[in-house]
Motif scaffolding. Structure first.
Motif, PDB file in Angstrom:
ATOM      1  N   ASP A  11       0.903  -1.356  -0.093  1.00 22.54           N
ATOM      2  CA  ASP A  11       0.012   0.125  -0.088  1.00 22.54           C
ATOM      3  C   ASP A  11       1.052   1.309   0.339  1.00 22.54           C
ATOM      4  O   ASP A  11       0.447   2.309   0.380  1.00 22.54           O
ATOM      5  CB  ASP A  11      -0.906  -0.065   0.987  1.00 22.54           C
ATOM      6  N   TYR A  12       2.125   1.245  -0.397  1.00 26.48           N
ATOM      7  CA  TYR A  12       3.135   2.342  -0.588  1.00 26.48           C
ATOM      8  C   TYR A  12       2.091   3.436  -1.277  1.00 26.48           C
ATOM      9  O   TYR A  12       2.545   4.609  -0.700  1.00 26.48           O
ATOM     10  CB  TYR A  12       4.253   1.925  -1.294  1.00 26.48           C
ATOM     11  N   LEU A  40       6.221  12.019 -11.570  1.00 23.94           N
ATOM     12  CA  LEU A  40       6.301  10.850 -10.968  1.00 23.94           C
ATOM     13  C   LEU A  40       5.608  10.746  -9.665  1.00 23.94           C
ATOM     14  O   LEU A  40       5.206   9.658  -9.231  1.00 23.94           O
ATOM     15  CB  LEU A  40       7.823  11.102 -10.507  1.00 23.94           C
ATOM     16  N   ILE A  41       5.229  11.781  -9.019  1.00 20.46           N
ATOM     17  CA  ILE A  41       4.564  11.566  -7.783  1.00 20.46           C
ATOM     18  C   ILE A  41       3.103  11.074  -8.181  1.00 20.46           C
ATOM     19  O   ILE A  41       2.650  10.252  -7.301  1.00 20.46           O
ATOM     20  CB  ILE A  41       4.243  12.919  -7.047  1.00 20.46           C
ATOM     21  N   ARG A  42       2.601  11.495  -9.141  1.00 20.59           N
ATOM     22  CA  ARG A  42       1.394  11.208  -9.561  1.00 20.59           C
ATOM     23  C   ARG A  42       1.380   9.661  -9.819  1.00 20.59           C
ATOM     24  O   ARG A  42       0.597   8.714  -9.470  1.00 20.59           O
ATOM     25  CB  ARG A  42       0.799  11.792 -11.088  1.00 20.59           C
ATOM     26  N   LEU A  50       6.826   2.252  -9.015  1.00 20.56           N
ATOM     27  CA  LEU A  50       7.678   2.106  -7.955  1.00 20.56           C
ATOM     28  C   LEU A  50       8.720   3.009  -7.681  1.00 20.56           C
ATOM     29  O   LEU A  50       9.390   3.409  -8.592  1.00 20.56           O
ATOM     30  CB  LEU A  50       8.390   0.660  -7.596  1.00 20.56           C
ATOM     31  N   PRO A  51       8.776   3.892  -6.484  1.00 17.23           N
ATOM     32  CA  PRO A  51       9.863   4.746  -6.399  1.00 17.23           C
ATOM     33  C   PRO A  51      11.219   4.142  -6.352  1.00 17.23           C
ATOM     34  O   PRO A  51      11.374   2.940  -5.821  1.00 17.23           O
ATOM     35  CB  PRO A  51       9.404   5.207  -4.889  1.00 17.23           C
ATOM     36  N   LEU A  59      10.855  10.488   0.042  1.00 16.62           N
ATOM     37  CA  LEU A  59       9.499  10.368   0.505  1.00 16.62           C
ATOM     38  C   LEU A  59       9.419  10.064   1.890  1.00 16.62           C
ATOM     39  O   LEU A  59       8.594  10.835   2.722  1.00 16.62           O
ATOM     40  CB  LEU A  59       8.645   9.460  -0.318  1.00 16.62           C
ATOM     41  N   GLU A  60       9.821   9.244   2.372  1.00 18.97           N
ATOM     42  CA  GLU A  60       9.891   8.913   3.913  1.00 18.97           C
ATOM     43  C   GLU A  60      10.615  10.054   4.729  1.00 18.97           C
ATOM     44  O   GLU A  60      10.149  10.027   5.769  1.00 18.97           O
ATOM     45  CB  GLU A  60      10.888   7.276   4.069  1.00 18.97           C
ATOM     46  N   ARG A  61      11.620  10.323   4.518  1.00 23.83           N
ATOM     47  CA  ARG A  61      12.123  11.500   5.216  1.00 23.83           C
ATOM     48  C   ARG A  61      11.407  12.778   5.354  1.00 23.83           C
ATOM     49  O   ARG A  61      10.796  13.391   6.392  1.00 23.83           O
ATOM     50  CB  ARG A  61      13.582  12.168   4.547  1.00 23.83           C
TER      51      ARG A  61
END
Length: 98
Positions: A11-12, A40-42, A50-51, A59-61
Motif C-alpha cells: 500500500d505504498y 512521478l509523484i502522480r 515503484l519509487p 519520501l520517507e524523510r
C-alpha cells in the motif's frame, strides 16, 4: 545487488497520498519539495510505478512515513497460507489490490 533493498509495502501508494494530504500539499508541491517531477509523484500515488531507492528515501524523510513492507500493519505476520506440504502457490502469496 538487491540484497540491501527492503521490500516495498503493497500500500505504498496510499501511504504517500495520505501523508501528502495530511501535510496539506498538492502533488506539485511535494514534487518541488523533493526536487522531483510532479508526474512521478502522480504515478507513485496511482501505483503505476515503484519509487527508486533514492525517491523512496526522500519520501520517507519528508513525509515522515515508512514505505517498507516490514513497517506495515502486521497483516502478514499472522498469515498462515500454503498447502500442508509446505509449498506455496502464487495464489497463496499474492494480495489483490482492488
Amino acid at each position: 545487488m538487491f540484497d540491501d533493498m527492503d521490500e516495498l509495502a503493497t500500500d505504498y501508494d496510499e501511504r504517500v497520498r495520505k501523508a501528502r494530504e495530511q501535510k496539506g500539499l498538492s502533488q506539485s508541491d511535494l514534487a518541488n519539495e523533493l526536487n522531483e517531477k510532479a508526474s512521478l509523484i502522480r504515478k507513485i500515488e496511482r501505483g503505476d510505478t515503484l519509487p527508486s531507492d533514492q525517491v523512496q528515501s526522500k519520501l520517507e524523510r519528508f513525509l515522515e512515513i515508512e514505505l517498507s513492507a516490514q513497517s506495515g500493519s502486521g497483516d502478514d505476520s499472522e498469515w498462515s497460507g500454503g498447502s500442508s506440504s509446505g509449498s506455496y502457490t502464487l495464489g497463496d502469496v499474492v494480495k489483490r489490490k482492488d
